[in-house]
Design an enzyme around this catalytic site. Structure first.
Site, PDB file in Angstrom:
ATOM      1  N   TYR A  80       0.832  -1.373  -0.121  1.00 59.45           N
ATOM      2  CA  TYR A  80       0.226   0.206  -0.092  1.00 59.45           C
ATOM      3  C   TYR A  80       0.909   1.322   0.093  1.00 59.45           C
ATOM      4  O   TYR A  80       0.657   2.136  -0.603  1.00 59.45           O
ATOM      5  CB  TYR A  80      -0.762   0.053   1.235  1.00 59.45           C
ATOM      6  CG  TYR A  80      -1.990   0.917   1.348  1.00 59.45           C
ATOM      7  CD1 TYR A  80      -3.173   0.898   0.474  1.00 59.45           C
ATOM      8  CD2 TYR A  80      -1.713   2.063   2.248  1.00 59.45           C
ATOM      9  CE1 TYR A  80      -4.270   1.929   0.750  1.00 59.45           C
ATOM     10  CE2 TYR A  80      -2.796   2.851   2.263  1.00 59.45           C
ATOM     11  CZ  TYR A  80      -4.063   2.973   1.719  1.00 59.45           C
ATOM     12  OH  TYR A  80      -5.038   3.923   1.628  1.00 59.45           O
ATOM     13  N   LYS A 114       0.938   4.180  -3.045  1.00 62.12           N
ATOM     14  CA  LYS A 114       0.698   5.373  -2.606  1.00 62.12           C
ATOM     15  C   LYS A 114       1.723   6.608  -2.862  1.00 62.12           C
ATOM     16  O   LYS A 114       1.534   7.435  -3.249  1.00 62.12           O
ATOM     17  CB  LYS A 114       0.024   5.721  -0.990  1.00 62.12           C
ATOM     18  CG  LYS A 114      -1.294   4.854  -0.831  1.00 62.12           C
ATOM     19  CD  LYS A 114      -2.502   5.473  -2.000  1.00 62.12           C
ATOM     20  CE  LYS A 114      -3.746   4.779  -1.501  1.00 62.12           C
ATOM     21  NZ  LYS A 114      -4.733   5.424  -2.537  1.00 62.12           N
TER      22      LYS A 114
END
Length: 256
Positions: free
Chosen positions: A155, A159
């Site tokens: 993640y 991001k």
């Protein structure tokens, strides 16, 4: 008169949570909104719940943002059903949290596929319209986790990749009247964070309070907080802002 009268906005992953909040804000300010979600039924239900007015329509469209064919079909449907495309918000996302030594290939690939590949595919499809009309707004959802977060190697990588992506497309598309920015939310009270509370065995209110206690403003964020930032960055008032990442986290990263 609304800030987005005559504009068509696409918001991915907008059947719930932050995406639904952003879609609602755009609709409140006059936009026709295409709600994209993996489940077309849920997308249609969310679109039907948005505020509307005479002469303005919304659409719920099923789309797998990690699949190029599905993305192009969805963008084509937006143009056909709503009559244009002016704003793209890449919000769709999933989590597959685990420590690195436990993280599977699928955990990595799925998160990168939805967040980073999805933003790439959606923006590549939308820019065909944006560059022809010499106008477009792109906002991608990053996260404070981009700065590193235990158990979120996939993640965090996706991001932070988003931040590099918007900086680059801002350079490439700026001459065509297109701006591109990112929003990096902190803790936002959504179905996703509530599910995290359940997974770690904490009551939702206790989980939210713990998050609130970690930032200077002493509250958690809500989808409306992110929607307000997205509405500004997609407005003509922000036409001189591009390639930026706005952290909307109650100041949490100032003290962490």
């Amino acid at each position: 008169m609304g800030r987005f009268d005559g504009r068509i906005a696409v918001v991915t992953g907008a059947a719930q949570g932050i995406g639904k909040g952003i879609a609602t804000r755009f609709a409140e300010e006059g936009a026709g909104v295409a709600v994209l979600d993996l489940d077309e039924g849920r997308a249609a239900e969310a679109a039907a719940s948005l505020p509307t007015s005479e002469g303005r329509r919304h659409a719920g469209i099923g789309c797998d943002v990690s699949d190029a064919g599905s993305v192009q079909a969805a963008v084509d449907r937006v143009a056909a059903e709503l009559g244009g495309l002016h704003i793209l918000v890449n919000n769709a996302g999933i989590t597959r949290d685990n420590l690195l030594f436990k993280m599977s290939d699928d955990d990595w690939d799925q998160v990168i596929g939805v967040h980073l590949r999805g933003a790439f595919l959606m923006t590549r499809a939308a820019q065909q319209v944006f560059t022809q009309q010499k106008y477009g707004k792109v906002v991608c959802l990053s996260s404070v986790s981009a700065l590193g977060n235990r158990g979120q190697a996939n993640y965090a990588a996706a991001k932070m990749g988003i931040q590099g992506f918007v900086r680059t497309i801002a350079i490439e598309l700026g001459p065509y009247g297109v701006t591109a920015n990112a929003i990096a939310p902190g803790f936002i009270a959504t179905e996703m964070t509530d599910a995290t509370a359940a997974r770690v065995g904490m009551p939702v209110e206790d989980f939210r309070k713990a998050a609130a206690d970690r930032n200077p403003v002493r509250r958690v964020g809500f989808p409306e907080d992110i929607a307000a930032a997205a509405a500004f960055l997609c407005s003509d008032e922000a036409s001189y802002i591009t390639g930026q990442t706005l952290y909307v986290d109650g100041g949490a990263k100032l003290v962490s």
